[in-house]
Design a protein around this motif. Structure first.
Motif, PDB file in Angstrom:
ATOM      1  N   PHE A  35      -6.542   6.352  -5.142  1.00 31.30           N
ATOM      2  CA  PHE A  35      -6.006   7.253  -4.125  1.00 31.30           C
ATOM      3  C   PHE A  35      -6.433   8.683  -4.443  1.00 31.30           C
ATOM      4  CE2 PHE A  35      -3.525   3.519  -4.070  1.00 31.30           C
ATOM      5  CZ  PHE A  35      -2.922   3.406  -2.837  1.00 31.30           C
ATOM      6  N   GLY A  45       1.272   6.848  -6.751  1.00 30.99           N
ATOM      7  CA  GLY A  45       0.182   7.792  -7.016  1.00 30.99           C
ATOM      8  C   GLY A  45       0.581   9.213  -6.677  1.00 30.99           C
ATOM      9  N   GLY A  46       1.307   9.370  -5.578  1.00 28.79           N
ATOM     10  CA  GLY A  46       1.758  10.701  -5.169  1.00 28.79           C
ATOM     11  C   GLY A  46       2.705  11.332  -6.166  1.00 28.79           C
ATOM     12  N   THR A  80      -1.959  12.765   0.730  1.00 26.92           N
ATOM     13  CA  THR A  80      -2.942  11.702   0.549  1.00 26.92           C
ATOM     14  C   THR A  80      -4.082  11.932   1.529  1.00 26.92           C
ATOM     15  OG1 THR A  80      -1.123  10.191   0.068  1.00 26.92           O
ATOM     16  CG2 THR A  80      -3.287   9.201   0.509  1.00 26.92           C
ATOM     17  N   VAL A 127      -7.995   6.585   0.437  1.00 26.45           N
ATOM     18  CA  VAL A 127      -7.727   5.391  -0.355  1.00 26.45           C
ATOM     19  C   VAL A 127      -9.042   4.632  -0.412  1.00 26.45           C
ATOM     20  CG1 VAL A 127      -6.388   3.265  -0.555  1.00 26.45           C
ATOM     21  CG2 VAL A 127      -5.365   5.275   0.532  1.00 26.45           C
ATOM     22  N   ASP A 142       0.980   4.261  -2.736  1.00 29.70           N
ATOM     23  CA  ASP A 142       0.800   5.660  -2.343  1.00 29.70           C
ATOM     24  C   ASP A 142       1.930   6.519  -2.903  1.00 29.70           C
ATOM     25  OD1 ASP A 142      -0.439   7.829  -0.986  1.00 29.70           O
ATOM     26  OD2 ASP A 142       0.826   7.496   0.777  1.00 29.70           O
ATOM     27  N   PHE A 195      -5.564  12.654  -3.612  1.00 22.75           N
ATOM     28  CA  PHE A 195      -4.558  13.576  -3.098  1.00 22.75           C
ATOM     29  C   PHE A 195      -5.107  14.991  -3.151  1.00 22.75           C
ATOM     30  CE2 PHE A 195      -2.503   9.944  -4.993  1.00 22.75           C
ATOM     31  CZ  PHE A 195      -1.569   9.573  -4.048  1.00 22.75           C
ATOM     32  N   LEU A 237       0.831  -1.206   0.000  1.00 25.20           N
ATOM     33  CA  LEU A 237       0.000   0.000   0.000  1.00 25.20           C
ATOM     34  C   LEU A 237       0.867   1.258   0.000  1.00 25.20           C
ATOM     35  CD1 LEU A 237      -2.925   1.136   0.230  1.00 25.20           C
ATOM     36  CD2 LEU A 237      -2.608   1.046   2.704  1.00 25.20           C
ATOM     37  N   SER A 238       1.950   1.249   0.761  1.00 18.68           N
ATOM     38  CA  SER A 238       2.823   2.427   0.800  1.00 18.68           C
ATOM     39  C   SER A 238       3.523   2.649  -0.540  1.00 18.68           C
ATOM     40  CB  SER A 238       3.848   2.327   1.934  1.00 18.68           C
ATOM     41  OG  SER A 238       4.823   1.350   1.675  1.00 18.68           O
TER      42      SER A 238
END
Length: 130
Positions: free
Chosen positions: A113, A43-44, A57, A60, A40, A115, A36-37
């Protein structure tokens, strides 16, 4: 869900890494939180480029784990912007692995995700027009 990585994702991953023993449970499966990280981060990275600066974030959703990830697998996260709002960016992240021993490409997770663009004052700011 074994397959070839879809052509629309062949522009290259937003993140590519190798799953290591420190990221695994005693059975050798990679922790879902580690995966998951990575998603993230992927996506970030895409959201930062689109926002032209810092993002945070804020959500989710629709997170689905299809298959396990094993130590040694090459993990590739593909990120696609689904929607841009006034201050937010919604990014879909599809994660595939190339199996360490066989080279097989397998889709292992997917998620969406959200943001929010953050200004110098650490408050939400508008996402610039393209």
């Amino acid at each position: 869900m074994s397959a070839t990585i879809p052509p629309e994702l062949n522009c290259g991953p937003a993140l590519r890494t190798i799953a290591m023993p420190k990221d695994a449970n005693p059975n050798g499966d990679i922790f879902g939180g580690w995966l998951l990280s990575q998603m993230d981060l992927a996506g970030g990275t895409v959201a930062v480029r689109r926002a032209g600066g810092r993002v945070a974030t804020v959500g989710v959703e629709a997170m689905t784990f299809h298959k396990p990830v094993y130590v040694g697998d090459e993990v590739c996260c593909f990120a696609t912007i689904e929607k841009v709002g006034r201050t937010s960016i919604r990014v879909r992240v599809d994660t595939w692995v190339q199996r360490y021993r066989t080279g097989e490409a397998v889709k292992v997770t997917e998620g969406v995700f959200t943001f929010v663009a953050i200004g110098e004052d650490r408050k939400p700011r508008e996402v610039p027009a393209e």
